[in-house]
Design a protein around this motif. Structure first.
Motif, PDB file in Angstrom:
ATOM      1  N   VAL A  88       1.805   1.073  -9.025  1.00  0.00           N
ATOM      2  CA  VAL A  88       2.898   1.176  -8.044  1.00  0.00           C
ATOM      3  C   VAL A  88       3.155  -0.217  -7.472  1.00  0.00           C
ATOM      4  N   TYR A  89       4.394  -0.657  -7.507  1.00  0.00           N
ATOM      5  CA  TYR A  89       4.747  -1.974  -6.957  1.00  0.00           C
ATOM      6  C   TYR A  89       6.045  -1.870  -6.167  1.00  0.00           C
ATOM      7  N   ILE A  90       6.015  -2.405  -4.954  1.00  0.00           N
ATOM      8  CA  ILE A  90       7.166  -2.322  -4.062  1.00  0.00           C
ATOM      9  C   ILE A  90       7.648  -3.735  -3.733  1.00  0.00           C
ATOM     10  N   LYS A  96       5.915  -0.771   3.513  1.00  0.00           N
ATOM     11  CA  LYS A  96       5.629   0.069   4.691  1.00  0.00           C
ATOM     12  C   LYS A  96       6.843   0.848   5.176  1.00  0.00           C
ATOM     13  N   ARG A  97       7.676   1.264   4.235  1.00  0.00           N
ATOM     14  CA  ARG A  97       8.821   2.102   4.597  1.00  0.00           C
ATOM     15  C   ARG A  97       8.796   3.423   3.835  1.00  0.00           C
ATOM     16  N   GLY A  98       7.642   3.740   3.245  1.00  0.00           N
ATOM     17  CA  GLY A  98       7.529   5.043   2.582  1.00  0.00           C
ATOM     18  C   GLY A  98       7.894   5.051   1.112  1.00  0.00           C
ATOM     19  N   GLY A 100       6.246   3.594  -1.407  1.00  0.00           N
ATOM     20  CA  GLY A 100       5.018   3.857  -2.169  1.00  0.00           C
ATOM     21  C   GLY A 100       4.688   5.339  -2.165  1.00  0.00           C
ATOM     22  N   HIS A 101       4.787   5.959  -1.000  1.00  0.00           N
ATOM     23  CA  HIS A 101       4.542   7.406  -0.876  1.00  0.00           C
ATOM     24  C   HIS A 101       5.474   8.190  -1.794  1.00  0.00           C
ATOM     25  N   ASN A 128      -7.446  -4.587  -0.687  1.00  0.00           N
ATOM     26  CA  ASN A 128      -6.077  -4.100  -0.892  1.00  0.00           C
ATOM     27  C   ASN A 128      -5.883  -2.803  -0.097  1.00  0.00           C
ATOM     28  N   GLY A 130      -3.459  -1.555   1.553  1.00  0.00           N
ATOM     29  CA  GLY A 130      -2.229  -0.802   1.338  1.00  0.00           C
ATOM     30  C   GLY A 130      -2.393   0.186   0.187  1.00  0.00           C
ATOM     31  N   SER A 131      -2.884  -0.309  -0.945  1.00  0.00           N
ATOM     32  CA  SER A 131      -3.016   0.552  -2.115  1.00  0.00           C
ATOM     33  C   SER A 131      -4.119   1.607  -1.913  1.00  0.00           C
ATOM     34  N   ARG A 133      -5.159   2.885   0.923  1.00  0.00           N
ATOM     35  CA  ARG A 133      -4.640   3.870   1.885  1.00  0.00           C
ATOM     36  C   ARG A 133      -3.626   4.801   1.207  1.00  0.00           C
ATOM     37  N   LYS A 137      -4.134   8.894   0.765  1.00  0.00           N
ATOM     38  CA  LYS A 137      -3.161   9.833   1.330  1.00  0.00           C
ATOM     39  C   LYS A 137      -2.691  10.862   0.306  1.00  0.00           C
TER      40      LYS A 137
HETATM   41  C1  LIG Z   1       0.389  -0.777  -2.041  1.00  0.00           C
HETATM   42  C2  LIG Z   1       1.886  -0.631  -1.991  1.00  0.00           C
HETATM   43  C3  LIG Z   1       2.360  -0.020  -3.302  1.00  0.00           C
HETATM   44  C4  LIG Z   1       2.240   0.323  -0.820  1.00  0.00           C
HETATM   45  O1  LIG Z   1       3.638   0.555  -0.849  1.00  0.00           O
HETATM   46  P1  LIG Z   1       4.467   0.819   0.508  1.00  0.00           P
HETATM   47  O2  LIG Z   1       5.834   1.279   0.126  1.00  0.00           O
HETATM   48  O3  LIG Z   1       4.377  -0.358   1.386  1.00  0.00           O
HETATM   49  O4  LIG Z   1       3.640   2.034   1.128  1.00  0.00           O
HETATM   50  P2  LIG Z   1       4.134   3.181   2.091  1.00  0.00           P
HETATM   51  O5  LIG Z   1       5.100   2.628   3.093  1.00  0.00           O
HETATM   52  O6  LIG Z   1       4.610   4.345   1.295  1.00  0.00           O
HETATM   53  O7  LIG Z   1       2.783   3.518   2.834  1.00  0.00           O
HETATM   54  C5  LIG Z   1       1.714   4.171   2.178  1.00  0.00           C
HETATM   55  C6  LIG Z   1       0.525   4.237   3.114  1.00  0.00           C
HETATM   56  O8  LIG Z   1      -0.201   3.021   2.993  1.00  0.00           O
HETATM   57  C7  LIG Z   1      -0.244   2.360   4.254  1.00  0.00           C
HETATM   58  N1  LIG Z   1      -0.084   0.943   4.026  1.00  0.00           N
HETATM   59  C8  LIG Z   1       0.913   0.329   3.344  1.00  0.00           C
HETATM   60  N2  LIG Z   1       0.708  -1.001   3.348  1.00  0.00           N
HETATM   61  C9  LIG Z   1      -0.437  -1.206   4.042  1.00  0.00           C
HETATM   62  C10 LIG Z   1      -1.200  -2.352   4.362  1.00  0.00           C
HETATM   63  N3  LIG Z   1      -0.782  -3.567   3.978  1.00  0.00           N
HETATM   64  N4  LIG Z   1      -2.344  -2.205   5.050  1.00  0.00           N
HETATM   65  C11 LIG Z   1      -2.778  -0.982   5.419  1.00  0.00           C
HETATM   66  N5  LIG Z   1      -2.106   0.172   5.134  1.00  0.00           N
HETATM   67  C12 LIG Z   1      -0.953   0.043   4.463  1.00  0.00           C
HETATM   68  C13 LIG Z   1       0.890   2.931   5.058  1.00  0.00           C
HETATM   69  O9  LIG Z   1       0.652   2.837   6.435  1.00  0.00           O
HETATM   70  C14 LIG Z   1       0.894   4.349   4.580  1.00  0.00           C
HETATM   71  O10 LIG Z   1      -0.137   5.101   5.181  1.00  0.00           O
HETATM   72  P3  LIG Z   1       0.223   6.131   6.328  1.00  0.00           P
HETATM   73  O11 LIG Z   1       1.057   7.196   5.669  1.00  0.00           O
HETATM   74  O12 LIG Z   1      -1.115   6.576   6.770  1.00  0.00           O
HETATM   75  O13 LIG Z   1       0.980   5.365   7.363  1.00  0.00           O
HETATM   76  C15 LIG Z   1       2.608  -1.983  -1.720  1.00  0.00           C
HETATM   77  O14 LIG Z   1       2.030  -2.582  -0.576  1.00  0.00           O
HETATM   78  C16 LIG Z   1       2.524  -2.950  -2.872  1.00  0.00           C
HETATM   79  O15 LIG Z   1       3.441  -3.047  -3.696  1.00  0.00           O
HETATM   80  N6  LIG Z   1       1.415  -3.721  -2.917  1.00  0.00           N
HETATM   81  C17 LIG Z   1       1.195  -4.760  -3.905  1.00  0.00           C
HETATM   82  C18 LIG Z   1       0.946  -4.250  -5.275  1.00  0.00           C
HETATM   83  C19 LIG Z   1      -0.249  -3.343  -5.393  1.00  0.00           C
HETATM   84  O16 LIG Z   1      -1.342  -3.663  -4.985  1.00  0.00           O
HETATM   85  N7  LIG Z   1       0.019  -2.178  -6.004  1.00  0.00           N
HETATM   86  C20 LIG Z   1      -0.983  -1.188  -6.285  1.00  0.00           C
HETATM   87  C21 LIG Z   1      -1.466  -1.376  -7.678  1.00  0.00           C
HETATM   88  S1  LIG Z   1      -2.467   0.055  -8.160  1.00  0.00           S
END
Ligand SMILES: CC(C)(COP(=O)(O)OP(=O)(O)OC[C@H]1O[C@@H](n2cnc3c(N)ncnc32)[C@H](O)[C@@H]1OP(=O)(O)O)[C@@H](O)C(=O)NCCC(=O)NCCS
Length: 166
Positions: A88-90, A96-98, A100-101, A128, A130-131, A133, A137
């Motif tokens: 998953v890549y955003i 943090k706008r949903g 990824g969810h 990492n 974000g990923s 978390r 979820k």
């Molecule tokens: C990881 C990633 C895909 C998340 O996408 P996103 O659209 O920002 O995520 P969402 O807004 O849908 O949030 C998903 C959950 O993660 C949490 N989250 C997102 N970024 C976060 C961060 N940097 N630190 C902590 N929590 C984080 C959100 O709060 C949310 O949890 P919640 O529902 O409890 O609030 C994005 O940050 C990304 O592209 N990262 C870099 C690439 C990567 O590592 N990809 C995964 C490869 S497997």
């Protein structure tokens, strides 16, 4: 911000997908690639995923592709054929706008409907959050840690292994 629209990727989306991925390859440790793949390579990857009957999805928001997710085979040997690995890549401007969810939720449903039984996440970096978390979820359990298997930006990175039964 409007709710993201998630749909299957087409070859025409690959320029935006390539740009999003290139950013993460050059700036983050989520991917252990070091040189960003070019457009032709991203088109080849899309074709491979489609040929293997796995999902490759994009999320559109405000009329443009702002993120993508796909599943590919976890490993290619035959007995692994019901196990996939997600990515998953955003776009960094849309974190943090949903998105990824929305993408991971759709990917899980789609891969399950195609008969896949397990989804594995191989997450670049114990830091990492974000990923990690995002996967927590969606019901992924943390099943392992491979310490210091990646070397990028002059330091070692772990792989965090997470898994969900589909
Ligand atoms: C990881 C990633 C895909 C998340 O996408 P996103 O659209 O920002 O995520 P969402 O807004 O849908 O949030 C998903 C959950 O993660 C949490 N989250 C997102 N970024 C976060 C961060 N940097 N630190 C902590 N929590 C984080 C959100 O709060 C949310 O949890 P919640 O529902 O409890 O609030 C994005 O940050 C990304 O592209 N990262 C870099 C690439 C990567 O590592 N990809 C995964 C490869 S497997």
């Amino acid at each position: 911000m409007t709710k993201p629209f998630v749909r299957p990727a087409t070859i025409d989306d690959m320029a935006q997908v390539q740009a999003i991925y290139a950013h993460h390859v050059m700036n983050g440790s989520g991917s252990f690639e070091i040189e960003p793949p070019d457009l032709a390579e991203m088109q080849r990857r899309l074709a491979e995923v489609q040929k293997r009957n796995l999902p490759f999805l994009v999320a559109e928001t405000e009329g443009r592709v702002a993120g993508y997710a796909y599943a590919n085979l976890y490993r290619t040997r035959e007995a692994y054929r019901f196990t996939c690995e997600d990515s998953v890549y955003i776009d960094p401007a849309c974190h943090k706008r949903g998105l990824g969810h929305a993408l991971l939720e759709a990917l899980i449903v789609d891969a399950g409907a195609r008969g896949f039984k397990q989804m594995v996440a191989v997450i670049g970096g114990s830091d990492n959050s974000g990923s990690i978390r995002l996967h927590e979820k969606h019901g992924f359990a943390r099943v392992g840690l491979l310490p210091k298997v990646g070397f990028k930006f002059d330091r070692w990175h772990d792989s965090v292994l997470m898994q969900k039964s589909l």
